[in-house]
Design a protein around this motif. Structure first.
Motif, mmCIF file in Angstrom:
data_model
loop_
_atom_site.group_PDB
_atom_site.id
_atom_site.type_symbol
_atom_site.label_atom_id
_atom_site.label_comp_id
_atom_site.label_asym_id
_atom_site.label_seq_id
_atom_site.Cartn_x
_atom_site.Cartn_y
_atom_site.Cartn_z
ATOM 1 N N ALA A 1 21.714 -67.427 -38.020
ATOM 2 C CA ALA A 1 22.197 -66.588 -36.922
ATOM 3 C C ALA A 1 21.224 -65.455 -36.604
ATOM 4 O O ALA A 1 21.087 -65.048 -35.447
ATOM 5 N N TYR A 2 20.539 -64.944 -37.619
ATOM 6 C CA TYR A 2 19.647 -63.809 -37.383
ATOM 7 C C TYR A 2 18.435 -64.201 -36.537
ATOM 8 O O TYR A 2 17.962 -63.427 -35.702
ATOM 9 N N ALA A 3 17.925 -65.414 -36.727
ATOM 10 C CA ALA A 3 16.812 -65.869 -35.886
ATOM 11 C C ALA A 3 17.263 -66.001 -34.432
ATOM 12 O O ALA A 3 16.522 -65.649 -33.500
ATOM 13 N N HIS A 4 18.473 -66.495 -34.226
ATOM 14 C CA HIS A 4 19.007 -66.573 -32.864
ATOM 15 C C HIS A 4 19.120 -65.182 -32.246
ATOM 16 O O HIS A 4 18.771 -64.977 -31.076
ATOM 17 N N ALA A 5 19.627 -64.230 -33.019
ATOM 18 C CA ALA A 5 19.771 -62.860 -32.511
ATOM 19 C C ALA A 5 18.414 -62.260 -32.164
ATOM 20 O O ALA A 5 18.261 -61.578 -31.134
#
Length: 334
Positions: free
Chosen positions: A192-196
């Motif tokens: 999720a952090y890469a998407h954010a």
């Protein structure tokens, strides 16, 4: 009160691509009315699990709403909804809260050996009425095809589907130069952090395809995307699909509904969900070919538009039972 008298499960090998499998579930009540559901690409062990335990969950059990029959999986849930809405004489789309009568569609184009060929394929689809195109991209096949398509079609609504193949935002930032509307599934769903990080760095909307409403909540909390890629058959139930829709709408996200695989039933459910008011982006129901479907009329786009069936109750399509039995690799009845 509905009560299932008989169930049948069919395992089909589909006549396209790598000949994927799909499971069809048919539930029949004591009045002889049937509802159908589908699960695309089932797990190998699922067949034996259904054969051993499904009858006990369903046969002779009273229920008033599909949500009261837990644990059967998405195909059973779809069949329950189809049966329940047929008994009430209402389209599935209306039962879920949809109001649309027609949907804009995107056409998805897979990887191609050359940019010239890709542009020619886009041209074919644009001439066929599509105003929105989604290109599959992968590391090493991304900037050049996107640039070529954008130069050929400056005003075309364009998205890319990364298939979770990338590992860092830096690999995708350059694509933002070409006016993309959406960058779908750039990384593995667990990151999720890469998407954010990517969403913070691009103007395009990042789209994610969570496997549960809990997973969606994590993305909403991190503001890790702006689009929910909603594939009803990938969630445990159509009620879960509706809940995911409602949460995304409350967060201000756009929604694209997808369901292109299988023998037509999964597509029909995707169309019903896509009629919900929050599904603002063109839906994706362009695959497989119409001649692989077991429903009439076939589910798909004509001139870039998908009709929402409103003249028949339930999923809104007639099942070609003779063809189902011809295509069935295995079947059981209880």
């Amino acid at each position: 009160m509905p009560r299932v008298r008989e169930l049948e499960v069919f395992r089909l090998v589909l006549p396209y691509g790598r000949r994927p499998e799909t499971l069809l579930v048919r539930l029949t009540d004591h009045g002889g009315m049937s509802g159908w559901g589908e699960l695309v690409s089932p797990e190998p062990k699922l067949w034996s699990a259904l054969e051993e335990g499904l009858a006990a969950q369903l046969i002779g059990v009273d229920w008033e709403h599909p949500d009261q029959v837990p644990g059967g999986g998405s195909a059973v849930d779809m069949a329950l909804w189809d049966l329940w809405t047929r008994m009430r004489g209402v389209p599935l789309s209306h039962a879920l809260g949809g109001a649309g009568t027609s949907l804009m569609a995107t056409v998805r184009l897979g990887l191609d050996p050359s940019t010239e060929s890709m542009v020619a394929r886009v041209n074919q689809q644009v001439c066929g009425g599509y105003a929105h195109v989604t290109l599959d991209v992968r590391p090493g096949w991304d900037v050049e095809p996107v640039r070529a398509v954008r130069q050929a079609y400056p005003a075309l609504s364009l998205a890319v589907d990364c298939g979770g193949a990338y590992t860092s935002p830096e690999q995708l930032v350059a694509l933002d130069e070409y006016g993309l509307e959406v960058i779908e599934r750039p990384f593995g769903i667990d990151d999720a952090y890469a998407h954010a990080d990517l969403q913070d760095r691009v103007r395009a909307s990042v789209a994610v395809e969570p496997r549960s409403t809990a997973e969606l909540d994590d993305y909403l909390t991190l503001r890790a995307a702006k689009v929910l890629l909603l594939r009803p058959a990938a969630l445990p139930s159509l009620s879960d699909a509706r809940r995911a829709h409602d949460r995304a709408v409350a967060a201000g996200w756009d929604i694209q509904c997808a369901g292109g695989q299988g023998a037509g039933l999964s597509r029909a459910a995707a169309v019903a969900v896509a009629s919900l008011p929050g599904c603002t982006l063109p839906c994706d129901v362009t695959q497989p070919p119409r001649n692989a479907q077991i429903v009439t009329p076939a589910v798909g786009a004509s001139g870039g538009v998908v009709a929402v069936p409103l003249t028949q109750p339930g999923l809104g399509h007639t099942i070609d039972e003779e063809r189902v039995r011809r295509m069935a690799k295995d079947t059981f009845r209880a």
